[in-house]
Design a protein around this motif. Structure first.
Motif, PDB file in Angstrom:
ATOM      1  N   UNK A   1       0.820  -1.215   0.000  1.00  0.00           N
ATOM      2  CA  UNK A   1       0.000   0.000   0.000  1.00  0.00           C
ATOM      3  C   UNK A   1       0.853   1.262   0.000  1.00  0.00           C
ATOM      4  N   UNK A   2       2.068   1.155   0.524  1.00  0.00           N
ATOM      5  CA  UNK A   2       2.890   2.360   0.669  1.00  0.00           C
ATOM      6  C   UNK A   2       3.789   2.682  -0.524  1.00  0.00           C
ATOM      7  N   UNK A   3       3.843   1.776  -1.509  1.00  0.00           N
ATOM      8  CA  UNK A   3       4.754   2.001  -2.631  1.00  0.00           C
ATOM      9  C   UNK A   3       4.404   3.300  -3.354  1.00  0.00           C
ATOM     10  N   UNK A   4       5.412   4.077  -3.669  1.00  0.00           N
ATOM     11  CA  UNK A   4       5.177   5.321  -4.387  1.00  0.00           C
ATOM     12  C   UNK A   4       4.926   6.488  -3.452  1.00  0.00           C
ATOM     13  N   UNK A  42      -0.774   5.232  -9.476  1.00  0.00           N
ATOM     14  CA  UNK A  42      -1.793   4.221  -9.787  1.00  0.00           C
ATOM     15  C   UNK A  42      -2.558   4.533 -11.079  1.00  0.00           C
ATOM     16  N   UNK A  43      -2.056   5.493 -11.848  1.00  0.00           N
ATOM     17  CA  UNK A  43      -2.617   5.727 -13.178  1.00  0.00           C
ATOM     18  C   UNK A  43      -3.660   6.825 -13.276  1.00  0.00           C
ATOM     19  N   UNK A  44      -3.889   7.569 -12.198  1.00  0.00           N
ATOM     20  CA  UNK A  44      -4.846   8.678 -12.258  1.00  0.00           C
ATOM     21  C   UNK A  44      -4.124   9.926 -12.786  1.00  0.00           C
ATOM     22  N   UNK A  45      -4.900  10.927 -13.250  1.00  0.00           N
ATOM     23  CA  UNK A  45      -4.232  12.162 -13.661  1.00  0.00           C
ATOM     24  C   UNK A  45      -4.398  13.202 -12.550  1.00  0.00           C
ATOM     25  N   UNK A  46      -3.613  14.282 -12.659  1.00  0.00           N
ATOM     26  CA  UNK A  46      -3.583  15.315 -11.627  1.00  0.00           C
ATOM     27  C   UNK A  46      -4.983  15.888 -11.351  1.00  0.00           C
ATOM     28  N   UNK A  57      -0.977  11.981  -1.347  1.00  0.00           N
ATOM     29  CA  UNK A  57      -2.241  11.582  -1.983  1.00  0.00           C
ATOM     30  C   UNK A  57      -2.089  11.747  -3.500  1.00  0.00           C
ATOM     31  N   UNK A  58      -1.498  12.861  -3.881  1.00  0.00           N
ATOM     32  CA  UNK A  58      -1.299  13.160  -5.296  1.00  0.00           C
ATOM     33  C   UNK A  58      -0.320  12.167  -5.926  1.00  0.00           C
ATOM     34  N   UNK A  59       0.823  12.001  -5.255  1.00  0.00           N
ATOM     35  CA  UNK A  59       1.895  11.154  -5.794  1.00  0.00           C
ATOM     36  C   UNK A  59       1.401   9.722  -5.990  1.00  0.00           C
ATOM     37  N   UNK A  60       0.725   9.203  -4.971  1.00  0.00           N
ATOM     38  CA  UNK A  60       0.258   7.822  -5.013  1.00  0.00           C
ATOM     39  C   UNK A  60      -0.824   7.641  -6.097  1.00  0.00           C
TER      40      UNK A  60
END
Ligand SMILES: Nc1ncnc2c1ncn2[C@@H]1O[C@H](COP(=O)(O)OP(=O)(O)OP(=O)(O)O)[C@@H](O)[C@H]1O
Length: 247
Positions: free
Chosen positions: A100-103, A121-125, A114-117
């Motif tokens: 869960x903590x990777x990234x 996981x493939x979401x955009x900004x 929250x943003x980085x993770x």
């Protein structure tokens, strides 16, 4: 079309321990070439002749003892490992949730993580900006979200990571369990979000030792044993057989 086809796949891990590595050096030193196929290194066969087909809408549980090959199979599907032999074809965008903590970066704040993770996981900004408040509320971390993540307890980190993971829209969701550190009340709250997450995922592969979670999230199951598929079928049927043997 979201789809997984694995055909006769093997994953082997050659193990270079200190002794064999120095042996390798010695051989290289003498002949000046590369190690050939006859190299005497121990090989761990983590997956043996795996054939499976998973289609859109399937929710598949992976069960089996420690070391049975569940994580290796999930990593193969996520493209982290290549099959040593055979093929693994995955059509669809994979959201791999192994740790869960990777990234996450311990030096930046909860909000920034929250943003980085999410991006990881493939979401955009833009999508993550929209979801940030909802995630913050879910975590109940309050002002801690402005603090660097290294100041969080293990459970606090999992809360943040779960908040992000449960907002994504994955085509293929690959979950390797790791929810241990959070308290029971929070798990109950996260469960609802997990169920919603799975419902909007195209396909789920979930390795876990928690029967309760597997029964809640999955419809079919694969029982892994010593790198092989020992049984596959309905989740109730496979769990009963697995428990019958392992009890
Ligand atoms: N990087 C690696 N190098 C060498 N051997 C490995 C590696 N990763 C896994 N293995 C071996 O492959 C086999 C399968 O491991 P895997 O992690 O897939 O099991 P698992 O079913 O996920 O176990 P658990 O329930 O304990 O997480 C084990 O024998 C393990 O020792």
């Amino acid at each position: 079309m979201v789809n997984i086809e694995v055909c006769g796949a093997y994953v082997d891990f050659p193990v270079f321990d200190a002794r064999t590595r120095s042996l390798k050096k010695e051989v290289l030193g003498k002949v000046g070439g590369t190690i050939g196929t006859g190299a005497k290194v121990p090989i761990i066969e983590a997956l043996h002749d795996i054939t499976l087909s998973v289609a859109e809408g399937d929710r598949v549980a992976l069960v089996g003892h420690n070391g049975a090959g569940k994580s290796t199979l999930l990593r193969l599907l996520a493209g982290i490992y290549e099959p040593t032999r055979g093929t693994a074809r995955v059509d669809g965008k994979v959201a791999p949730v192994f740790d869960l903590g990777v990234g996450m970066d311990p030096e930046v704040s909860g909000y920034e993580n929250i943003m980085v993770r999410g991006l990881f996981l493939g979401m955009c900004r833009k999508q993550m900006h929209k979801r940030a408040n909802d995630i913050a509320e879910f975590t109940e971390l309050g002002d801690f979200l402005h603090m660097p993540m290294r100041t969080y307890s293990a459970g606090m980190r999992v809360r943040l990571a779960l908040g992000v993971v449960t907002t994504i829209n994955p085509e293929i969701l690959i979950l390797d369990e790791g929810l241990g550190a959070v308290d029971a009340a929070f798990i109950a709250k996260a469960r609802r979000r997990m169920v919603e997450l799975v419902n909007r995922s195209g396909l789920l592969m979930f390795a876990s030792h928690s029967d309760e979670l597997l029964l809640e999230l999955c419809t079919t199951a694969i029982w892994m044993d010593e790198g092989r598929i020992r049984m596959s079928g309905g989740v109730h049927e496979v769990l009963a057989a697995y428990k019958g043997v392992s009890a």
